[in-house]
Design an enzyme around this catalytic site. Structure first.
Site, PDB file in Angstrom:
ATOM      1  N   HIS A 185       0.857  -1.182   0.000  1.00  0.00           N
ATOM      2  CA  HIS A 185       0.000   0.000   0.000  1.00  0.00           C
ATOM      3  C   HIS A 185       0.896   1.235   0.000  1.00  0.00           C
ATOM      4  O   HIS A 185       1.737   1.412   0.881  1.00  0.00           O
ATOM      5  CB  HIS A 185      -0.924   0.020   1.212  1.00  0.00           C
ATOM      6  CG  HIS A 185      -1.849   1.200   1.222  1.00  0.00           C
ATOM      7  ND1 HIS A 185      -3.093   1.179   0.600  1.00  0.00           N
ATOM      8  CD2 HIS A 185      -1.717   2.449   1.749  1.00  0.00           C
ATOM      9  CE1 HIS A 185      -3.678   2.355   0.762  1.00  0.00           C
ATOM     10  NE2 HIS A 185      -2.871   3.139   1.454  1.00  0.00           N
ATOM     11  N   CYS A 186       0.717   2.095  -0.994  1.00  0.00           N
ATOM     12  CA  CYS A 186       1.500   3.322  -1.121  1.00  0.00           C
ATOM     13  C   CYS A 186       0.701   4.483  -0.528  1.00  0.00           C
ATOM     14  O   CYS A 186      -0.364   4.829  -1.034  1.00  0.00           O
ATOM     15  CB  CYS A 186       1.845   3.598  -2.590  1.00  0.00           C
ATOM     16  SG  CYS A 186       2.747   5.137  -2.859  1.00  0.00           S
ATOM     17  N   PHE A 187       1.215   5.071   0.539  1.00  0.00           N
ATOM     18  CA  PHE A 187       0.497   6.159   1.198  1.00  0.00           C
ATOM     19  C   PHE A 187       0.569   7.452   0.395  1.00  0.00           C
ATOM     20  O   PHE A 187      -0.306   8.310   0.508  1.00  0.00           O
ATOM     21  CB  PHE A 187       1.046   6.382   2.606  1.00  0.00           C
ATOM     22  CG  PHE A 187       0.682   5.299   3.567  1.00  0.00           C
ATOM     23  CD1 PHE A 187      -0.559   5.279   4.169  1.00  0.00           C
ATOM     24  CD2 PHE A 187       1.570   4.269   3.851  1.00  0.00           C
ATOM     25  CE1 PHE A 187      -0.915   4.273   5.053  1.00  0.00           C
ATOM     26  CE2 PHE A 187       1.231   3.268   4.735  1.00  0.00           C
ATOM     27  CZ  PHE A 187      -0.017   3.262   5.334  1.00  0.00           C
ATOM     28  N   GLY A 239      -2.176   6.929  -1.859  1.00  0.00           N
ATOM     29  CA  GLY A 239      -3.419   6.557  -1.182  1.00  0.00           C
ATOM     30  C   GLY A 239      -4.080   5.355  -1.798  1.00  0.00           C
ATOM     31  O   GLY A 239      -5.313   5.236  -1.750  1.00  0.00           O
ATOM     32  N   ASN A 240      -3.301   4.446  -2.361  1.00  0.00           N
ATOM     33  CA  ASN A 240      -3.876   3.315  -3.088  1.00  0.00           C
ATOM     34  C   ASN A 240      -2.957   2.112  -2.954  1.00  0.00           C
ATOM     35  O   ASN A 240      -1.753   2.251  -2.692  1.00  0.00           O
ATOM     36  CB  ASN A 240      -4.058   3.675  -4.563  1.00  0.00           C
ATOM     37  CG  ASN A 240      -5.040   2.756  -5.258  1.00  0.00           C
ATOM     38  OD1 ASN A 240      -5.692   1.933  -4.628  1.00  0.00           O
ATOM     39  ND2 ASN A 240      -5.152   2.889  -6.566  1.00  0.00           N
TER      40      ASN A 240
END
Length: 263
Positions: free
Chosen positions: A110-112, A115-116
């Site tokens: 999950h890439c903050f 946001g996805n």
């Protein structure tokens, strides 16, 4: 969980703010300083070449950033209905993301900052996003160094000149020798340098996993993958039109091969 969801909102806002500040500095400081050379030809002026290169890098970075957000990984619940929850042996690459609150196929991480979740559908866009963000930041740092060198008459010929720039500039700022705008550019130089190196590291690490046919989730869980030629693993992510996707932000179509590997 609340902290993770808050980070999922703050991190994209932070990235967009840095992008906006970079555009403003390029447009109102760096480009005007390059137009002051009257001997340069209009067609091949430094300002025109610099603007074209920065526009190419930033367009690809932001374009792939948008595609990463729009193209979410395949949702296992949406694709197979409620029967996927009852499946006794789900594919080893499935993972339930607590932030996104969904089960995804070929989950990587999950890439903050976007946001996805990153998976099979947006993996290529994520790698290109990291690549062009790194290049845009490092190129902005080089342009900023040239601007500071011209404004403050500082030579960066010595290898340690960049490392000693910040403490020297802070002391000169409080003494009034360095303006606030110049000090802000100097701070941005170190921020661009840090972001550029971080994104380059993410890009190289992700490419290594792609060549091996693995995801970060599989590495963390210790899931063994079937050995395949690295060319097939690379083509599975980047497709046959990889050169076009390298020059123009494109949607990564084709998750069929990755779905077959999960079966």
């Amino acid at each position: 969980m609340l902290a993770l969801r808050l980070l999922n909102v703050v991190a994209p806002a932070y990235f967009l703010c840095i992008s906006l500040v970079t555009f403003v500095l390029q447009l109102f400081l760096f480009l005007p300083s390059m137009r002051e050379d009257p001997a340069a030809a209009p067609l091949f002026s430094p300002a025109l070449l610099h603007g074209a290169l920065f526009l190419f890098l930033s367009t690809n970075a932001l374009g792939n950033y948008v595609l990463v957000i729009q193209n979410s990984p395949d949702d296992l619940d949406a694709g197979q209905g409620t029967s996927s929850r009852r499946a006794p042996c789900p594919p080893p690459s499935t993972h339930f993301c607590r932030v996104c609150a969904r089960v995804t196929l070929r989950h990587d991480h999950h890439c903050f900052f976007t946001g996805n979740c990153i998976g099979s559908r947006n993996m290529r866009n994520f790698v290109l996003f990291c690549l062009y963000t790194s290049l845009a930041c490092l190129y902005s740092m080089v342009a900023g160094v040239a601007y500071i060198s011209a404004v403050l008459s500082i030579s960066f010929a010595h290898p340690l000149a960049f490392l000693t720039l910040l403490p020297t500039s802070i002391s000169q700022f409080f003494s009034g020798a360095v303006l606030g705008s110049e000090m802000f550019v100097i701070l941005m130089l170190y921020l661009w340098f840090a972001i550029g190196l971080a994104c380059a590291g993410f890009c190289c690490h992700q490419l290594l996993l792609i060549l091996r046919g693995q995801t970060r989730h599989q590495v963390r869980k210790g899931v063994a993958v079937r050995a395949r030629p690295w060319r097939k693993n690379l083509q599975e992510v980047f497709g046959k039109r990889w050169l076009l996707g390298l020059l123009v932000p494109m949607f990564n179509v084709g998750g069929e091969s990755s779905k077959q590997r999960d079966k």
